[in-house]
Design an enzyme around this catalytic site. Structure first.
Site, PDB file in Angstrom:
ATOM      1  N   LYS A 141     -35.988 -15.807  39.332  1.00  0.00           N
ATOM      2  CA  LYS A 141     -34.669 -15.450  38.806  1.00  0.00           C
ATOM      3  C   LYS A 141     -34.323 -16.163  37.505  1.00  0.00           C
ATOM      4  CE  LYS A 141     -33.679 -12.432  41.954  1.00  0.00           C
ATOM      5  NZ  LYS A 141     -33.438 -11.027  41.664  1.00  0.00           N
TER       6      LYS A 141
HETATM    7  N1  PMP Z   1     -37.240 -13.171  47.097  1.00  0.00           N
HETATM    8  C1  PMP Z   1     -36.171 -13.971  46.938  1.00  0.00           C
HETATM    9  C2  PMP Z   1     -36.180 -15.306  47.584  1.00  0.00           C
HETATM   10  C3  PMP Z   1     -35.072 -13.530  46.183  1.00  0.00           C
HETATM   11  O1  PMP Z   1     -34.014 -14.333  46.017  1.00  0.00           O
HETATM   12  C4  PMP Z   1     -35.109 -12.226  45.620  1.00  0.00           C
HETATM   13  C5  PMP Z   1     -33.940 -11.743  44.826  1.00  0.00           C
HETATM   14  N2  PMP Z   1     -32.939 -11.093  45.560  1.00  0.00           N
HETATM   15  C6  PMP Z   1     -36.238 -11.415  45.836  1.00  0.00           C
HETATM   16  C7  PMP Z   1     -37.284 -11.938  46.571  1.00  0.00           C
HETATM   17  C8  PMP Z   1     -36.340 -10.004  45.340  1.00  0.00           C
HETATM   18  O2  PMP Z   1     -36.441  -9.908  43.947  1.00  0.00           O
HETATM   19  P1  PMP Z   1     -35.717  -8.705  43.216  1.00  0.00           P
HETATM   20  O3  PMP Z   1     -34.246  -8.921  43.357  1.00  0.00           O
HETATM   21  O4  PMP Z   1     -36.158  -8.812  41.797  1.00  0.00           O
HETATM   22  O5  PMP Z   1     -36.116  -7.425  43.862  1.00  0.00           O
END
Ligand code: PMP
Length: 346
Positions: free
Chosen positions: A48
């Site tokens: 992120k």
């Molecule tokens: N794994 C974790 C620990 C996350 O915080 C997130 C984000 N929501 C994701 C996977 C999924 O990533 P994305 O939001 O880019 O689909």
């Protein structure tokens, strides 16, 4: 002689360019070659960081953000941490609305990074005024000179991964990647990365990992949101009870679902076999790989890249707590090696 100090100007310069690490023991019995993109190497310990920095810099370029502005977001934890980190360096206020499903560790981490945190009930509909979406929206309306990142409905989230994660993986595999397996929460990671990879080679197969209790898989298959698919689950950051516009469903070939229990065990297994201390959703991704391998998805020439989104230290009171695992009933159905007993020297 030039006396040059070899230092980064700030922590933000360390975002991205995370390593690709071969999976050895855990993948020994699988067909194919498996590599993990370990996103915990970002300075905020998750994927992120990429979107926080990219979206904030885009807002600055457009003149929307000025010094002293407030940045507001809904987050299961990681995005909040990254936004808080970027806000510190750039001088913004940071307000985060988080789900009550988020661990106390994660909430305390956000507060440690100077963010103001609102904890909202997890199991209410997105349109409920108590949901973290509505709370963030209200705070945005009430706070002058603020922006709402809105990662689930922000195409810049996807673009951040199109610009960084995709090109990095293509370069690291010298274009030999055959499969990408990654979680779908906002869908930013998987679809942005997939868009880039498929532009280089349309044959790269992209498989998204979803949770039981989420609508995403069925939506991908039917274009319908089935409310019967929605029920509480424990994995944080994966799956959704609504359709995020940050996800490009056309860039994804198929979805696969994994259980809370198997994902938790697999996260612990990755840590113990590969020495990579991963978060819960990394366990979910590798659990999906196990299922895909059993279905005969891969050949011996397949080069499969999985994305491990964050670090295990964020789950000490959950997946890495034997007590928590026991309370969930995750030690009931199979005999598994729990973590080592502590030896007290008296
Ligand atoms: N794994 C974790 C620990 C996350 O915080 C997130 C984000 N929501 C994701 C996977 C999924 O990533 P994305 O939001 O880019 O689909």
């Amino acid at each position: 002689m030039e006396n040059k100090i070899n230092a980064h100007n700030s922590i933000l310069e360390l975002i991205g360019n995370t390593p690709l690490v071969k999976l050895n023991k855990i993948a020994e019995s699988f067909t194919g070659n498996f590599y993990a993109k370990v996103e915990a190497f970002n300075p905020g310990h998750s994927s992120k960081d990429r979107i926080a920095n990219y979206i904030i810099e885009e807002a600055e370029r457009q003149g929307i953000l000025k010094e002293g502005s407030t940045i507001i977001e809904t987050t299961s934890g990681n995005t909040g941490f990254s936004i808080a980190m970027v806000s510190i360096i750039k001088g913004y206020e940071c307000i985060l609305a988080v789900s009550s499903k988020s661990s106390r560790d994660k909430i305390d981490m956000l507060r440690s990074m100077g963010a103001k945190v609102y904890v909202c009930p997890a199991h209410v509909a997105p349109e409920d005024p108590r949901s973290y979406y509505q709370v963030a929206k209200r705070l945005h309306e009430e706070t002058s000179n603020s922006i709402y990142i809105n990662q689930y409905f922000n195409k810049l989230n996807t673009k951040a991964h199109y610009n960084s994660t995709g090109p990095e993986i293509w370069k690291q595999t010298n274009g030999h990647i055959t499969h990408l397996v990654a979680c779908c929460g906002t869908g930013g990671t998987i679809s942005g990365t997939a868009q880039y990879l498929k532009e280089q080679n349309p044959n790269v197969k992209v498989i998204a990992v979803d949770a039981y209790g989420s609508v995403l898989k069925k939506y991908h298959e039917t274009k319908q949101v089935d409310p019967n698919e929605i029920y509480p689950y424990r994995i944080e950051g994966l799956g959704k009870n609504l359709i995020p516009s940050s996800a490009d469903f056309d860039a994804i070939d198929k979805f696969i679902k994994v259980t809370d229990e198997e994902s938790a065990h697999t996260a612990r297994e990755i840590s113990r076999t590969e020495g990579i201390f991963v978060g819960y959703t990394s366990g979910a991704v590798l659990q999906a790989v196990k299922q895909l391998n059993a279905e005969g998805e891969f050949t011996k020439d397949s080069n499969i890249v999985v994305i491990f989104p964050d670090h295990g230290s964020r789950y000490m009171s959950k997946v890495y707590s034997d007590k928590w695992m026991e309370d969930q009933g995750f030690f009931d159905s199979k005999t598994v090696e729990s973590t080592q007993e502590i030896q007290f020297i008296k």
